[in-house]
Scaffold this motif. Sequence first.
Motif, short mmCIF file in Angstrom:
data_model
loop_
_atom_site.label_atom_id
_atom_site.label_comp_id
_atom_site.label_asym_id
_atom_site.label_seq_id
_atom_site.Cartn_x
_atom_site.Cartn_y
_atom_site.Cartn_z
N UNK A 107 30.08 -14.75 -11.62
CA UNK A 107 31.04 -13.94 -12.79
C UNK A 107 29.82 -13.55 -13.59
N UNK A 108 29.91 -11.71 -13.16
CA UNK A 108 28.53 -11.35 -14.26
C UNK A 108 28.58 -11.68 -15.32
N UNK A 109 28.94 -12.59 -16.23
CA UNK A 109 29.40 -12.14 -18.05
C UNK A 109 27.88 -12.17 -18.70
N UNK A 110 27.44 -10.66 -19.41
CA UNK A 110 25.97 -10.24 -19.20
C UNK A 110 26.53 -11.18 -20.56
N UNK A 137 26.56 -19.30 -25.95
CA UNK A 137 27.70 -20.18 -25.97
C UNK A 137 28.49 -20.33 -25.96
N UNK A 138 29.16 -19.06 -27.00
CA UNK A 138 30.60 -18.53 -27.26
C UNK A 138 30.80 -18.17 -25.96
N UNK A 139 30.49 -17.11 -25.20
CA UNK A 139 30.65 -16.58 -24.03
C UNK A 139 30.83 -17.84 -23.17
N UNK A 140 29.40 -18.25 -22.81
CA UNK A 140 29.81 -19.94 -22.13
C UNK A 140 31.07 -20.64 -22.00
N UNK A 141 31.71 -20.98 -23.68
CA UNK A 141 32.92 -21.13 -24.35
C UNK A 141 34.06 -20.71 -23.43
N UNK A 142 34.23 -19.66 -23.39
CA UNK A 142 35.57 -18.63 -22.76
C UNK A 142 35.15 -18.57 -21.68
N UNK A 143 34.03 -18.64 -21.00
CA UNK A 143 33.53 -18.28 -19.16
C UNK A 143 34.35 -19.95 -18.79
N UNK A 144 33.74 -20.85 -19.30
CA UNK A 144 34.51 -22.13 -18.45
C UNK A 144 36.16 -22.31 -18.83
N UNK A 200 27.86 -23.50 -18.84
CA UNK A 200 28.03 -22.79 -17.27
C UNK A 200 27.36 -22.63 -16.83
N UNK A 201 26.40 -22.49 -15.50
CA UNK A 201 25.43 -21.90 -14.75
C UNK A 201 24.64 -20.95 -15.18
N UNK A 202 23.44 -20.75 -15.37
CA UNK A 202 23.05 -19.50 -15.73
C UNK A 202 22.46 -19.31 -14.67
N UNK A 203 21.76 -17.57 -14.93
CA UNK A 203 20.88 -17.09 -13.30
C UNK A 203 20.01 -15.94 -13.79
N UNK A 204 18.27 -16.35 -13.48
CA UNK A 204 17.29 -16.15 -13.91
C UNK A 204 17.58 -14.34 -13.08
N UNK A 205 17.28 -12.98 -13.48
CA UNK A 205 17.05 -12.16 -12.13
C UNK A 205 17.30 -10.87 -13.24
N UNK A 206 16.27 -9.89 -12.56
CA UNK A 206 16.36 -10.05 -10.86
C UNK A 206 15.04 -10.45 -10.45
#
Length: 736
Positions: A107-110, A137-144, A200-206
């Motif tokens: 998901x795009x958790x930007x 990190x807080x975004x990752x916590x809520x996302x996971x 969570x896994x991150x993604x370097x884009x674009x």
Amino acid sequence: MKYTFLSGLLLLSVSHLSASTPTDNWQRADLLLQQMTLEEKIGQMNQISNKSKLTGPVSERGFKSLVELVENGMAGSLLNVTDLQSIRTYQEAALRSRLGIPLIFGLDVIHGMRTISPIPLGEAASFDLEAIERSARWAATETAASGIHWTFAPMVDISTDARWGRVMEGAGEDPYYGAQVARARIRGFQGDDLSAPNTIMACCKHFAGYGAATSGKDYNSVDMSRGHFYNYYMPPYKAAAEAGVATFMNAFNDFDGIPCTGNTFLLQELLRGRWHYQGFVVSDWNSVEEMVPHGYAANRKEAAKAAANAGCDMEMCSLCYFDHLKELVESGEIPEQKIDEAVRRILYAKFELGLFDDPMRYCDTNRLRQTVLSSQIRAAARDMAKRSIVLLKNDNQTLPLSPKIKHIALIGPLCDSQLDMRGGWAAEGVVDSIVTLRRALTDRGYTIHYAEGYNAETGLESNTAQALQAACQSDAVIVAVGERARDSGEARSRGELNLPSGQQELVKKLVSTGKPVVVLVMGGRPLIFNDIKNHAPAILFTWWLGTEAGNALCDVLFGDYNPGAKLPMTFPAHMGQIPIYYYYKSTGRPADPNKPHTTRFIDIDNAPAYPFGYGLSYTTFTFSTPRLEKTMIAPGEKTCLRVTVTNTGKRSGEEVVQLYVRDRFASLTRPVKELRGFQKIMLSPGESRTVEFPIDQEQLGFYTNEGNFIVEPGDFDIMVGNSSDQLQTVSLTVSK
Ligand code: GLC
């Protein structure tokens, strides 16, 4: 318990095949790969979106029942599935497939999942890498906790063109700072253990160069020299790869005339060859299929071939791999080894996430309930928001407002719009949880005299008399102007960044009442507001601040927090200046307003409205004369610069001390300055601190057109200050 048994069976069968129990996730991936059919391998390379939350155009090639596809092992990942029950349903379907390989959910958790932090460009304005990491990190916590394993972030694309709507997602114009922010966000999202409950896994884009879309038009062609790419666009991607980002995402654009999705220079020579990157690459939405309209692939089969051969490991949405990879492998046009390499990387990620040990590890309803919108996460969002607010002007110490005032004229629909506070790319941000400025002021007991002042859609003045009356009844005026949140983000390029004249005229009329007027400019990108800049006594640029917007604004407006943010992008004074950035080159005819034959316009100035690195404070700072430990160094030697900063005001405050470098003469023309260090320091009133910057290869070097990072002998200007246009210079020589 079935799936545990099943995965246990899987591991049993996997370990049965090996001489010894696999000791790492690469070995586990290899052993599993050996059991897979070609169809099952191709299935892992296929990512499909939940049809009810599309974040791109629907592919011409539809697909059958998602559950059926997943049960048959024909999908390796899903995106845009956001409720725990659906995630559980699809994961259980995956576990019913022959080998029970779990899905990765993306998901795009930007900038936040359900609790929204400021847009990334706003967070970047904080120049506070620790705060940026905490926010991720807080975004990752809520996302996971929400069942999602993978965010398509950080977006690290450098851009000097505010017409491009996606500048809101990045860290601005500077490659050095963009690389630092990329590292911070990846650390925040991924931590040290992808199987942990708050990572969570991150993604370097674009990847790569998307921010240089010609004329700022989204998806437009990108054309630049290799040397320009290496020096001004490549650094954040390289930093992300070195920081161990789990995945990369192709850009939509072409690069050197070849679409990034099929670009072997980017995916093979650079990513795998020079950087030895081990993660997997996912295409952008339909970007495999879009190689056909690019005029690069003759059809979807050729697109699949080009992308797979170049090293795009997973296809997002357009199903070209699904339709054509099997025949391409069987015909020998794609070696099965290419498929194995891609699938091995995808399986490795799934092992790293811990999905084979417990496929439902992220589907914990209790953890979801305890985590989402918790007071801790809200407090973190508020902290990040106040650190993102940039003070652009503060004449007559209009700010901070006295807490003793009672009546406040609150003007403009953006003062009361929960939806706009989220900004673009707001994932599952809960609108009702968002605190607007009007709500925050009311909660603090102020008497609010609200007036719309201008039409939210047209920007034209509306009920001006009511707004002026509200001002006259009040002790102070707060007026919010800007674009709408929907006006920046993907597919939101704009050809006009001047604020509507209605908004600017209204501000001038409010100022003419003689009341203290504070203007909040809100937006997802640099905007142009010269009339407001010239007439308003106090201006804050507030981006889109997210769930705690109203409370963070009050923290700054009433001085509970002294703003310390700086602009991560140059703010143009005229549309004609764009693209505009601080690291411009001298040229053979350096700009001189008094000479016609120089690098300038005849009808507008070169000077921006606000420069990169600019931002004020409620206190003041002075800088001593900077000192170099050595003014001459041998090649490879290092030195350092020291400067003493003093808080000369009456309140504590933060300053971002910035280091810039200029290579006076080199084998390639170099910019008049480049950011090569910064430190954010907090000083109490009267306090002084000596800040030290290392001067080493990283500060002095540049990339050749062949991509080699070198330092050449010669003279350098070393500059230090609190904005790219407020610097003191000392000279350094690197001897031959
Ligand atoms: C979009 C965006 C990309 C996003 C992806 C999935 O088109 O370009 O940034 O991660 O599709 O939503």
